[in-house]
Design an enzyme around this catalytic site. Structure first.
Site, mmCIF file in Angstrom:
data_model
loop_
_atom_site.group_PDB
_atom_site.id
_atom_site.type_symbol
_atom_site.label_atom_id
_atom_site.label_comp_id
_atom_site.label_asym_id
_atom_site.label_seq_id
_atom_site.Cartn_x
_atom_site.Cartn_y
_atom_site.Cartn_z
ATOM 1 C CG HIS A 144 -5.682 -3.563 0.912
ATOM 2 N ND1 HIS A 144 -4.957 -3.241 -0.212
ATOM 3 C CD2 HIS A 144 -5.296 -2.669 1.865
ATOM 4 C CE1 HIS A 144 -4.170 -2.203 0.037
ATOM 5 N NE2 HIS A 144 -4.359 -1.841 1.291
ATOM 6 C CG ASP A 155 -2.059 0.959 1.185
ATOM 7 O OD1 ASP A 155 -3.083 0.724 0.532
ATOM 8 O OD2 ASP A 155 -1.885 2.003 1.826
ATOM 9 N NE ARG A 156 -0.178 6.580 1.018
ATOM 10 C CZ ARG A 156 -0.426 7.316 -0.067
ATOM 11 N NH1 ARG A 156 -1.231 6.869 -1.019
ATOM 12 N NH2 ARG A 156 0.134 8.504 -0.208
#
Length: 292
Positions: free
Chosen positions: A272, A107-108
């Site tokens: 996710h 993700d980030r």
């Protein structure tokens, strides 16, 4: 008590510009740095890190602005640019004696890892990416009603003030909504871990918003400059992601192939939070990457 990664030491070392990063470090062998995503901390790697530590030195930092790491005020666009955050990680690893290391991000953290791979090809030996496309491509594939899945990207891209106030006034509901919506297996986020994530995020609203705001500004500028220059990732790259291409109408493997000539692109059936929902699968993908 805040949960930890069993058997790992917890340290604080300077990153770029004197910002101090918290990190969990364990194991021995060739180094692997694992970068967390949103709305999480380094704790998301607890299962994968234990598996990898049998053969590797595993370093799990909190990104600047997150968790127990420093949260500098966003006095300019560079403070939370992924270029700056990537420099944090290189500085941290160097302080631990690792001039070259493998890097995996979710993700980030994956956006930071991507930038590190482009900016520091002599340092990053292998690159792993979990469940993102590069920032420039992310904005290009979000269009029409399907873009609603990324509403938070647009909210936190707004000028300083209103996003911070809105999110700060309902922090647990805001951050918790992503933990609920993005986890296919809620049991993978037990109560103590969820509580730790929410507490960490509630204490970091301005810096988290600044991180996202950078991805609507300076990060796009940096990606576009590399695209225009024909820059590519020089190291072996593994990408593991949900089938976002099918959901949003683009070819995810082709997007990544344009940046990564040596690419292993994999789809997962996990949600996710795949490092927590399917740690055996993710640890195996990382081990396969390191063997290339």
């Amino acid at each position: 008590m805040t949960p930890t990664i069993p058997g790992f030491d917890h340290i604080r070392l300077p990153g770029a510009d004197g910002v101090r990063l918290a990190a969990a470090v364990g194991g021995s062998g060739s180094p692997v740095v694992l970068l967390h995503g949103f709305p999480q901390t380094h704790l998301m790697w607890r299962h994968v890190a234990e598996r990898l530590s049998a053969e590797h030195t595993v370093i799990c930092p909190d990104l600047r602005g997150y968790g127990a790491s420093d949260k500098p005020a966003a006095t300019g666009p560079d403070v939370y640019a992924k270029r700056t955050m990537a420099a944090d990680i290189v500085t941290l690893a160097t302080a631990l004696g690792h001039e070259r290391f493998a890097l995996v991000g979710h993700d980030r953290g994956a956006l930071v890892a991507f930038r590190a791979g482009l900016d520091h090809p002599e340092t990053i030996t292998h690159l792993g990416i979990l469940d993102v496309v590069p920032t420039l491509d992310m904005w290009n594939v979000l269009h029409g009603a399907s873009a609603a899945v990324g509403y938070h990207l647009f909210l936190m891209a707004q000028p300083p003030g209103l996003p911070e106030e809105m999110i700060g006034n309902s922090a647990d509901a805001f951050f918790g909504s992503f933990l609920d919506a993005w986890a296919d297996d809620p049991a993978a986020l037990p109560r103590d871990v969820r509580t730790a994530y929410l507490r960490a995020c509630a204490g970091a609203v301005p810096s988290i918003v600044a991180d996202y705001r950078a991805s609507a500004g300076i990060d796009v500028t940096h990606d576009q400059a590399d695209l225009d220059a024909g820059s590519q990732l020089a190291m072996p790259v593994t990408v593991v992601q949900q089938d976002w291409g099918a959901r949003l109408g683009y070819d995810a493997a082709a997007v990544w192939a344009a940046w990564a000539p040596d690419l292993d692109h994999r789809l997962t059936g996990a949600g996710h939070f795949m490092a927590e929902e399917a740690p055996d699968e993710i640890a195996a993908a990382i081990q396969d990457l390191l063997a290339r």
